[in-house]
Motif scaffolding. Structure first.
Motif, mmCIF file in Angstrom:
data_model
loop_
_atom_site.group_PDB
_atom_site.id
_atom_site.type_symbol
_atom_site.label_atom_id
_atom_site.label_comp_id
_atom_site.label_asym_id
_atom_site.label_seq_id
_atom_site.Cartn_x
_atom_site.Cartn_y
_atom_site.Cartn_z
ATOM 1 N N THR A 24 -20.836 107.613 -17.016
ATOM 2 C CA THR A 24 -19.421 107.884 -16.751
ATOM 3 C C THR A 24 -19.225 109.309 -16.254
ATOM 4 O O THR A 24 -18.489 109.548 -15.280
ATOM 5 C CB THR A 24 -18.574 107.640 -18.020
ATOM 6 O OG1 THR A 24 -18.755 106.286 -18.426
ATOM 7 C CG2 THR A 24 -17.109 107.909 -17.771
ATOM 8 N N LEU A 27 -20.448 109.598 -12.669
ATOM 9 C CA LEU A 27 -19.495 108.980 -11.747
ATOM 10 C C LEU A 27 -18.295 109.896 -11.525
ATOM 11 O O LEU A 27 -17.857 110.114 -10.389
ATOM 12 C CB LEU A 27 -19.040 107.621 -12.286
ATOM 13 C CG LEU A 27 -17.948 106.914 -11.483
ATOM 14 C CD1 LEU A 27 -18.464 106.542 -10.104
ATOM 15 C CD2 LEU A 27 -17.460 105.681 -12.216
ATOM 16 N N LEU A 28 -17.759 110.449 -12.596
ATOM 17 C CA LEU A 28 -16.607 111.347 -12.479
ATOM 18 C C LEU A 28 -16.962 112.594 -11.663
ATOM 19 O O LEU A 28 -16.157 113.053 -10.843
ATOM 20 C CB LEU A 28 -16.105 111.741 -13.863
ATOM 21 C CG LEU A 28 -15.439 110.622 -14.665
ATOM 22 C CD1 LEU A 28 -15.192 111.073 -16.101
ATOM 23 C CD2 LEU A 28 -14.148 110.166 -14.012
ATOM 24 N N CYS A 29 -18.157 113.117 -11.860
ATOM 25 C CA CYS A 29 -18.595 114.277 -11.080
ATOM 26 C C CYS A 29 -18.679 113.944 -9.601
ATOM 27 O O CYS A 29 -18.210 114.722 -8.752
ATOM 28 C CB CYS A 29 -19.948 114.783 -11.574
ATOM 29 S SG CYS A 29 -19.866 115.629 -13.162
ATOM 30 N N ARG A 30 -19.256 112.785 -9.290
ATOM 31 C CA ARG A 30 -19.364 112.383 -7.881
ATOM 32 C C ARG A 30 -17.982 112.234 -7.260
ATOM 33 O O ARG A 30 -17.738 112.693 -6.146
ATOM 34 C CB ARG A 30 -20.153 111.081 -7.749
ATOM 35 C CG ARG A 30 -21.655 111.259 -7.900
ATOM 36 C CD ARG A 30 -22.427 110.023 -7.476
ATOM 37 N NE ARG A 30 -22.122 108.846 -8.254
ATOM 38 C CZ ARG A 30 -22.701 108.518 -9.403
ATOM 39 N NH1 ARG A 30 -23.630 109.294 -9.911
ATOM 40 N NH2 ARG A 30 -22.369 107.409 -10.032
ATOM 41 N N GLU A 31 -17.063 111.585 -7.959
ATOM 42 C CA GLU A 31 -15.718 111.363 -7.428
ATOM 43 C C GLU A 31 -14.951 112.673 -7.271
ATOM 44 O O GLU A 31 -14.130 112.801 -6.372
ATOM 45 C CB GLU A 31 -14.950 110.398 -8.320
ATOM 46 C CG GLU A 31 -15.456 108.975 -8.211
ATOM 47 C CD GLU A 31 -14.672 107.993 -9.054
ATOM 48 O OE1 GLU A 31 -13.659 108.383 -9.678
ATOM 49 O OE2 GLU A 31 -15.075 106.813 -9.094
ATOM 50 N N ALA A 32 -15.218 113.644 -8.135
ATOM 51 C CA ALA A 32 -14.533 114.930 -8.071
ATOM 52 C C ALA A 32 -15.243 115.912 -7.138
ATOM 53 O O ALA A 32 -14.763 117.026 -6.925
ATOM 54 C CB ALA A 32 -14.430 115.532 -9.467
ATOM 55 N N GLU A 36 -23.608 116.927 -10.375
ATOM 56 C CA GLU A 36 -23.864 116.144 -11.585
ATOM 57 C C GLU A 36 -24.655 116.989 -12.575
ATOM 58 O O GLU A 36 -25.515 117.777 -12.183
ATOM 59 C CB GLU A 36 -24.650 114.879 -11.250
ATOM 60 C CG GLU A 36 -23.857 113.883 -10.462
ATOM 61 C CD GLU A 36 -24.621 112.599 -10.218
ATOM 62 O OE1 GLU A 36 -25.364 112.166 -11.110
ATOM 63 O OE2 GLU A 36 -24.463 112.046 -9.126
#
Length: 85
Positions: A24, A27-32, A36
């Protein structure tokens, strides 16, 4: 007693939860658009990341083991996490 099945079940459950939370966060790091975090707090060098990017996981595992002294399984798991999209 040490090694009871309830203890193992609890540890297995916690291990799965931590893996899920790590996914999770990644994923949040990639989207932001943020970098990572290193898997399991392991400092992964640019050389290892480059080998992963070049789709050379075996070389990346070997390099990571040389740099950190990790055992084979831990290094493979770290590289596997780096390979996830």
């Amino acid at each position: 007693m040490f090694g009871r099945s309830e203890d193992k079940a609890r540890i297995d459950g916690l291990t799965r939860r931590v893996a899920s939370l790590e996914e999770t966060v990644a994923l949040l790091c990639r989207e932001a658009g943020l970098p990572e975090p290193d898997p399991q707090g392991i400092s992964v060098s640019d050389a290892v990341r480059a080998l992963v990017a070049e789709d050379k996981p075996i070389a990346a595992i070997k390099q990571l083991r040389e740099e950190t002294g990790l055992d084979l399984r831990s290094a493979k798991e770290a590289v596997d996490r780096l390979q996830k999209p």
